[in-house]
Design a protein around this motif. Structure first.
Motif, PDB file in Angstrom:
ATOM      1  N   ASP A  30      64.897  23.901  28.925  1.00 44.18           N
ATOM      2  CA  ASP A  30      65.654  24.176  30.152  1.00 44.18           C
ATOM      3  C   ASP A  30      66.850  25.066  29.828  1.00 44.18           C
ATOM      4  OD1 ASP A  30      67.365  23.993  32.471  1.00 44.18           O
ATOM      5  OD2 ASP A  30      66.232  22.219  33.065  1.00 44.18           O
ATOM      6  N   GLU A  31      67.025  26.079  30.661  1.00 49.46           N
ATOM      7  CA  GLU A  31      68.070  27.068  30.437  1.00 49.46           C
ATOM      8  C   GLU A  31      69.475  26.465  30.421  1.00 49.46           C
ATOM      9  OE1 GLU A  31      67.899  31.560  31.923  1.00 49.46           O
ATOM     10  OE2 GLU A  31      68.673  30.211  33.477  1.00 49.46           O
ATOM     11  N   VAL A  51      61.682  29.568  20.538  1.00 45.02           N
ATOM     12  CA  VAL A  51      62.315  28.865  21.651  1.00 45.02           C
ATOM     13  C   VAL A  51      62.387  29.818  22.840  1.00 45.02           C
ATOM     14  CG1 VAL A  51      64.437  27.824  22.524  1.00 45.02           C
ATOM     15  CG2 VAL A  51      63.678  27.318  20.200  1.00 45.02           C
ATOM     16  N   ILE A  52      61.896  29.370  23.978  1.00 46.61           N
ATOM     17  CA  ILE A  52      61.950  30.160  25.205  1.00 46.61           C
ATOM     18  C   ILE A  52      62.717  29.349  26.249  1.00 46.61           C
ATOM     19  CG2 ILE A  52      60.614  31.253  27.056  1.00 46.61           C
ATOM     20  CD1 ILE A  52      58.324  31.587  25.053  1.00 46.61           C
ATOM     21  N   TYR A  53      63.850  29.888  26.698  1.00 45.24           N
ATOM     22  CA  TYR A  53      64.640  29.210  27.712  1.00 45.24           C
ATOM     23  C   TYR A  53      64.109  29.576  29.102  1.00 45.24           C
ATOM     24  CZ  TYR A  53      67.908  28.097  23.990  1.00 45.24           C
ATOM     25  OH  TYR A  53      68.479  27.621  22.835  1.00 45.24           O
ATOM     26  N   VAL A  54      63.922  28.560  29.927  1.00 43.79           N
ATOM     27  CA  VAL A  54      63.338  28.750  31.252  1.00 43.79           C
ATOM     28  C   VAL A  54      64.248  28.101  32.293  1.00 43.79           C
ATOM     29  CG1 VAL A  54      61.322  28.388  32.715  1.00 43.79           C
ATOM     30  CG2 VAL A  54      61.023  28.684  30.248  1.00 43.79           C
ATOM     31  N   SER A  55      64.527  28.817  33.360  1.00 46.54           N
ATOM     32  CA  SER A  55      65.349  28.275  34.434  1.00 46.54           C
ATOM     33  C   SER A  55      64.553  27.236  35.224  1.00 46.54           C
ATOM     34  CB  SER A  55      65.796  29.395  35.373  1.00 46.54           C
ATOM     35  OG  SER A  55      66.427  28.854  36.528  1.00 46.54           O
ATOM     36  N   LYS A  61      55.748  28.071  39.329  1.00 46.46           N
ATOM     37  CA  LYS A  61      54.754  28.776  40.138  1.00 46.46           C
ATOM     38  C   LYS A  61      53.548  29.119  39.264  1.00 46.46           C
ATOM     39  CE  LYS A  61      57.875  30.956  43.508  1.00 46.46           C
ATOM     40  NZ  LYS A  61      59.065  30.180  43.183  1.00 46.46           N
ATOM     41  N   THR A  62      52.396  29.242  39.889  1.00 45.61           N
ATOM     42  CA  THR A  62      51.198  29.633  39.135  1.00 45.61           C
ATOM     43  C   THR A  62      51.384  31.000  38.498  1.00 45.61           C
ATOM     44  OG1 THR A  62      50.218  30.491  41.192  1.00 45.61           O
ATOM     45  CG2 THR A  62      49.624  28.241  40.541  1.00 45.61           C
ATOM     46  N   SER A  63      52.057  31.913  39.186  1.00 46.74           N
ATOM     47  CA  SER A  63      52.298  33.247  38.622  1.00 46.74           C
ATOM     48  C   SER A  63      53.171  33.173  37.386  1.00 46.74           C
ATOM     49  CB  SER A  63      52.950  34.152  39.675  1.00 46.74           C
ATOM     50  OG  SER A  63      54.164  33.592  40.149  1.00 46.74           O
ATOM     51  N   GLN A  64      54.125  32.248  37.374  1.00 47.52           N
ATOM     52  CA  GLN A  64      54.988  32.060  36.212  1.00 47.52           C
ATOM     53  C   GLN A  64      54.190  31.549  35.016  1.00 47.52           C
ATOM     54  OE1 GLN A  64      57.871  28.944  36.733  1.00 47.52           O
ATOM     55  NE2 GLN A  64      59.157  29.621  35.022  1.00 47.52           N
ATOM     56  N   ILE A  65      53.314  30.588  35.258  1.00 49.87           N
ATOM     57  CA  ILE A  65      52.475  30.050  34.179  1.00 49.87           C
ATOM     58  C   ILE A  65      51.589  31.143  33.610  1.00 49.87           C
ATOM     59  CG2 ILE A  65      50.699  28.370  33.582  1.00 49.87           C
ATOM     60  CD1 ILE A  65      53.522  27.204  34.237  1.00 49.87           C
ATOM     61  N   ASP A  66      50.964  31.918  34.484  1.00 51.52           N
ATOM     62  CA  ASP A  66      50.079  32.995  34.028  1.00 51.52           C
ATOM     63  C   ASP A  66      50.840  34.006  33.175  1.00 51.52           C
ATOM     64  OD1 ASP A  66      48.070  31.750  35.442  1.00 51.52           O
ATOM     65  OD2 ASP A  66      48.217  33.077  37.182  1.00 51.52           O
ATOM     66  N   ALA A  67      52.087  34.310  33.562  1.00 49.99           N
ATOM     67  CA  ALA A  67      52.898  35.263  32.798  1.00 49.99           C
ATOM     68  C   ALA A  67      53.263  34.699  31.427  1.00 49.99           C
ATOM     69  CB  ALA A  67      54.158  35.617  33.579  1.00 49.99           C
ATOM     70  N   LEU A  68      53.598  33.417  31.359  1.00 51.37           N
ATOM     71  CA  LEU A  68      53.952  32.797  30.078  1.00 51.37           C
ATOM     72  C   LEU A  68      52.739  32.752  29.141  1.00 51.37           C
ATOM     73  CD1 LEU A  68      56.171  29.844  31.365  1.00 51.37           C
ATOM     74  CD2 LEU A  68      56.960  31.868  30.113  1.00 51.37           C
TER      75      LEU A  68
END
Length: 348
Positions: A30-31, A51-55, A61-68
């Protein structure tokens, strides 16, 4: 694994799970913890770990998951050794969804529903930093897609391991503590009053319900005791719906989340506040908890919506048929009409 300070054992847990030195562990954090050395310095990084910080300001969203997932595929030479989620329900759901989509072809929206996942996810571990969602134990990962808000519900969704360290919840703001804790409380009410109720869900639901009453109505608990008990209430509440389901509040809050972006915890509270017809005792106790902690829920969030916007929320809510069957029974469509749902939304 449960206990204060147990987060320090994360490295020992992950070490035997590493596939090789080129297969990293990817930590979604979590950011809000960015720059918080108390937590981030204890994340055990080796080799190509990332480590990837995510807001968490918006729900996944499904689009967010697909991008990750695409980012991992394009930047990593080998499949990760595992995915670790550190944060609230949003981050835990992101970690679960990414771990699934790394082994299942297509878009994440294709798997919104029940038992659509065919291949096991890669190793994934969850570390909740707020208590109540039950995301650390549930078999779903809730995503907002282009057409609906619905979880990826499958036997491959739950974490392979969870670290429950109550110390990590120490600095949660009061309102967020209440809203997320009430998500757990609503899990209990909807499970214990549902037609899907069985001995498994009842035993966990009753324990979580008793813990919630103690946490939110008692004056005798220390802050540490409250943190410990709410973390276990969250776990038990999540387990209570593993073999049953949630109900009216969750179905309708999904509509709020999809159209208005209302976060899940506060959305459940806004809806549940108007559900005396379905859960009279549970709502009365909820109002008592709300008053005790001086919580002011947002008012009039649906006041200026058009008929088309109401229809969008109603469509989302009605699509969650297992929730309605659990809440009302097999003949739920006779009483849960579009007009009924619109009248409820208009109160919010």
């Amino acid at each position: 694994m449960f206990g204060r300070g147990s987060f320090n054992q994360l490295g020992d847990i992950l070490e035997p799970k590493r596939l090789n030195t080129k297969a990293p562990f990817i930590f979604y954090v979590d950011e809000v913890f960015k720059g918080n050395a108390w937590l981030t310095s204890r994340i055990p990084l080796s080799y190509n770990d990332k480590v990837i910080y995510v807001s968490s300001d918006q729900e996944p969203k499904t689009s967010q998951i697909d991008a990750l997932v695409e980012e991992i595929i394009l930047t990593q030479k080998e499949m990760p050794s595992g995915i670790i989620g550190i944060g609230g329900g949003c981050l835990l759901d992101i970690a679960k969804a990414v771990s699934i989509m790394l082994t299942n072809e297509g878009k994440s929206e294709d798997y919104q529903g029940w038992d659509l996942v065919k291949k096991p996810a890669i190793y994934h571990l969850g570390v909740p930093t707020i208590s109540g969602t039950g995301a650390e134990v549930s078999r779903t990962t809730i995503l907002t897609g282009p057409e609906r808000k619905l979880g990826i519900n499958s036997d491959y969704t739950p974490f392979d391991q969870v670290i429950l360290d109550p110390e990590l919840t120490a600095n949660v703001p009061k309102d967020q503590w209440f809203y997320t804790g009430m998500d757990c409380y609503v899990h209990c009410i909807e499970s214990l009053n549902g037609t899907y109720l069985n001995a498994f869900s009842k035993s966990y639901g009753e324990k979580a319900f008793e813990l919630c009453k103690e946490i939110f109505l008692s004056d005798t608990l220390s802050k540490e005791e409250s943190q410990d008990k709410l973390m276990m209430a969250s776990w038990h509440g999540g387990m209570s719906i593993a073999y049953s389901q949630v109900g009216v509040a969750h179905a309708m809050s999904y509509g709020l989340g999809y159209l208005l972006g209302t976060k899940h915890g506060i959305g459940n509270c806004i809806v549940f506040d108007h559900l005396e017809e379905y859960y009279p005792d549970g709502v009365a106790l909820f109002k008592q908890m709300k008053e005790k902690h001086d919580i002011q829920l947002p008012q009039g969030i649906c006041a200026n919506l058009s008929d088309d916007e109401f229809d969008i929320m109603i469509d989302v809510a009605l699509s969650l048929e297992p929730l309605w069957e659990n809440a009302i029974g097999k003949n739920w469509k006779k009483t849960i009409t579009r007009e009924k749902l619109k009248s409820l939304y208009q109160k919010m």
